[in-house]
Design a protein around this motif. Structure first.
Motif, short mmCIF file in Angstrom:
data_model
loop_
_atom_site.label_atom_id
_atom_site.label_comp_id
_atom_site.label_asym_id
_atom_site.label_seq_id
_atom_site.Cartn_x
_atom_site.Cartn_y
_atom_site.Cartn_z
N GLY A 70 -27.93 -39.56 -29.21
CA GLY A 70 -27.13 -40.77 -29.41
C GLY A 70 -27.57 -41.53 -30.65
N ALA A 103 -25.39 -42.16 -34.12
CA ALA A 103 -25.14 -43.45 -34.77
C ALA A 103 -25.40 -43.35 -36.28
CB ALA A 103 -26.03 -44.53 -34.15
N TYR A 114 -22.55 -41.47 -37.87
CA TYR A 114 -21.39 -42.35 -38.03
C TYR A 114 -21.53 -43.20 -39.28
CZ TYR A 114 -19.32 -41.79 -33.30
OH TYR A 114 -18.70 -41.33 -32.18
N LYS A 137 -21.13 -35.60 -30.82
CA LYS A 137 -20.23 -36.11 -29.78
C LYS A 137 -20.04 -35.04 -28.70
CE LYS A 137 -16.43 -38.55 -30.72
NZ LYS A 137 -15.15 -38.92 -31.40
N ILE A 194 -18.99 -36.68 -25.34
CA ILE A 194 -18.14 -37.82 -25.69
C ILE A 194 -16.79 -37.30 -26.18
CG2 ILE A 194 -17.83 -39.79 -27.25
CD1 ILE A 194 -20.95 -39.90 -27.40
N THR A 195 -15.73 -37.73 -25.54
CA THR A 195 -14.40 -37.36 -26.01
C THR A 195 -13.68 -38.62 -26.47
OG1 THR A 195 -13.58 -37.57 -23.75
CG2 THR A 195 -14.17 -35.36 -24.49
N SER A 209 -12.01 -41.39 -29.25
CA SER A 209 -12.23 -41.96 -30.57
C SER A 209 -13.72 -42.26 -30.81
CB SER A 209 -11.41 -43.24 -30.74
OG SER A 209 -11.72 -44.14 -29.70
N ASP A 210 -14.05 -42.42 -32.10
CA ASP A 210 -15.43 -42.69 -32.48
C ASP A 210 -15.87 -44.07 -31.98
OD1 ASP A 210 -15.19 -40.34 -33.81
OD2 ASP A 210 -15.36 -41.18 -35.83
N GLN A 211 -17.16 -44.16 -31.59
CA GLN A 211 -17.67 -45.46 -31.14
C GLN A 211 -17.94 -46.41 -32.29
OE1 GLN A 211 -19.33 -42.38 -30.28
NE2 GLN A 211 -20.54 -42.83 -28.45
N TYR A 212 -18.11 -45.85 -33.49
CA TYR A 212 -18.29 -46.67 -34.69
C TYR A 212 -17.19 -46.34 -35.70
CZ TYR A 212 -23.01 -48.27 -33.44
OH TYR A 212 -24.09 -48.87 -32.83
N ASP A 260 -17.19 -51.60 -38.45
CA ASP A 260 -18.44 -51.96 -37.78
C ASP A 260 -19.62 -52.02 -38.74
OD1 ASP A 260 -17.24 -52.05 -35.23
OD2 ASP A 260 -17.38 -49.85 -35.06
N LYS A 313 -22.75 -54.52 -32.83
CA LYS A 313 -22.80 -53.05 -32.80
C LYS A 313 -24.17 -52.52 -33.21
CE LYS A 313 -19.25 -50.75 -32.57
NZ LYS A 313 -18.45 -50.13 -31.52
#
Lengths: 240, 286
Positions: B68, B72, B75, B117, B122-123, B125-128, B132, B283
């Motif tokens: 994770g 980040a 991203y 991802k 993780i499926t 959209s992107d978290q970042y 952000d 974030k």
């Protein structure tokens, strides 16, 4: 990622099919046998526990970390020997900057070689005898091509061997070295053809995957096979 | 090659494998049924699916934390390059080799995002997303969107940080197959860093001597960008696993070559401090 690990171990072993087993185990084996196609293509992963060969030359025993460190020591010996030869008489077409950077690379590889020698102490293998007869040291393209081979292979070797290292300090040291080898590889590739610093699609034979943005990673047997033409000393890798 | 060998091997480290699989006969049945339909080459993928069903989430919590964290950073890198490439001003990143190189790097970062991802399950959209981030780092690099030299300086800092970040997480992944994948990403970041350093040397005023590798300076930062000092803290180190590298065993290895020959790692908390300079409130990495 589990699959990658399994696929690298390619020993063919079918005896399990005929082993007597009980309970759920036998159900699973029956299920496996009935799906013969799957059994044939699924990556097997039984380790080879064959009889050790009678050895001459250097032996890399991968039963523990000493073998891994000696493996790195052998590769660094090879690289250092190559760059010592290049730096002592660079191809005439090398620029001043290129000559200076090849001096740097030479001493980086010497530093790596001596580091492993000191870490291994009395457990270190001896000095390897190299064979650079396939390289024309007066030709920039020959020297750069060989340098690229050594660096890309070195990166794949460290990437593939990291998982065998059991001591944090040595794992970190290997990580500290491999990124420098990758910097060398990128620099040399850019001299050969600017922009090819991370041309992963050209490294698929070394285990790279451009679609995933992954560099090469090879098991020691494959690395040693690829490096074999440059090493006269017979290297036996056991307990892989 | 034989699936039973795989099960046998797993049994050595997980004596419960058959127990784990058996209560899930539907999973096994699915797997073998799938095997009849799909091509032989796709079997390893199906096998991965089988194990995922048997174990549920296979990664220990600490491994997921590492992945994770890595995600980040990827991203951050991907959004940085992707945004720069979409800016209309083509003299900002010149057409030709420069734009091609940044595109190559951008595409690798996207591949890393997708890979991580996937590894984390993780499926969607992107978290970042770009919004952000603040790539000026609160005004430190105020002209990052218009000045090519600033763009290259920040990119180099990101790549050198990435190299150090992956290295620092390696012990947590020790002995696991996922370590190999992390190392395969790590060396790609190092290739990026080496190329960007050459781009800086060719284009940034006063930086013509910047090497593809990190040369010795008193505080570790050889880039001349003092705002990036934290990225290079400790790179001046010349002692490895208790072994002094400068002049080792009577060789002519200089102090700079000794520092260059080993890249240093950064701890997760140090990397987060650097990354958070570029991430907006709400974030930021914890």
């Amino acid at each position: 990622m589990k699959n990658n690990e399994l696929e690298t171990k390619s020993e063919l072993q079918d005896e399990s099919l005929f082993k007597g087993s009980l309970g759920r185990r036998s159900f699973l084996q029956y299920a496996g046998a009935s799906a013969a196609g799957i059994a044939l293509v699924a990556a097997g992963c039984r380790k080879d526990r064959g009889v050790e060969n009678v050895m001459t030359g250097a032996t890399l025993d991968f039963k523990n970390e000493i073998g891994v460190l000696n493996y790195a020591y052998a590769l660094e010996q090879l690289e250092a020997a190559f760059y010592v030869k290049v730096a002592s008489a660079p191809p005439s077409s090398f620029t001043t900057a290129q000559k200076a950077y090849f001096q740097d690379i030479q001493f980086h590889e010497i530093a790596h070689r001596e580091f492993f020698k000191n870490v291994l102490s009395t457990a270190a293998i001896g000095s390897l005898e190299v064979d650079f007869s396939s390289i024309d040291f007066t030709s920039a393209s020959s020297v750069l091509g060989a340098a690229m081979t050594f660096e890309d292979l070195g990166v794949a070797a460290y990437n593939g061997a990291g998982v065998r290292i059991t001591t944090d300090a040595y794992l970190v040291a290997a990580g500290k070295i491999v990124s420098v080898e990758a910097r060398h590889a990128a620099y040399i590739r850019d001299i050969i053809s600017n922009g090819t610093f991370a041309d992963l699609s050209s490294l698929s034979a070394l285990g790279a995957d451009n679609s995933k943005g992954l560099d090469g990673a090879l098991t020691p047997d494959k690395v040693l096979a690829a490096a074999g033409k440059y090493i006269k000393t017979k290297i036996n890798a056991i307990n892989l | 090659m034989n699936i039973l060998n795989i099960l046998d091997e797993i049994e050595k480290v997980d004596g419960e494998i058959y127990e784990r699989l058996s209560p899930r006969r539907s999973a096994m049945r699915d797997f073998f049924n799938v095997g009849k339909k799909i091509s032989m080459a796709a079997v390893p993928l199906a096998l991965g699916g089988l194990f995922k069903k048997a174990y549920g989430q296979t990664n220990p919590a600490s491994v997921n934390e590492v992945l994770g964290f890595a995600l980040a950073l990827e991203y951050l890198e991907w959004n940085y390059y992707n945004h720069a490439l979409t800016l209309a001003n083509s003299t900002y990143i010149p057409d030709g080799p420069a734009r091609q190189a940044i595109t190559t790097i951008r595409n690798h970062e996207r591949a890393h995002v997708d890979l991580l991802k996937g590894a984390l399950g993780i499926t969607g959209s992107d978290q970042y997303v770009y919004a952000d981030f603040d790539f000026t780092a609160g005004g430190t690099f105020a002209d990052v969107d218009t000045n090519y030299q600033t763009f290259l300086k920040v990119a180099t800092a990101f790549e050198d940080t990435g190299v150090r970040a992956y290295k620092g997480q390696a012990p947590i992944l020790k002995g696991m197959p996922v370590l190999t994948t992390a190392l395969q990403i790590h060396s790609v970041e190092a290739r990026h860093a080496a190329h960007l350093r050459q781009m800086v040397a060719a284009n940034v005023t006063g930086a013509s001597g910047l090497k593809p590798w990190i040369a010795y300076t008193a505080n570790g930062n050889d880039t001349g960008v003092s705002a990036a000092d934290a990225v290079y803290a400790g790179e001046q180190n010349t002692t490895q696993a208790g072994v002094q590298i400068t002049g080792i065993n009577g060789t002519a290895v200089t102090q700079s070559q000794a520092a260059e020959s080993f890249d240093e790692f950064l701890t997760g908390s140090d990397v987060k401090k650097i990354a958070n300079l570029f991430i907006k409130t709400g974030k930021k990495l914890a």
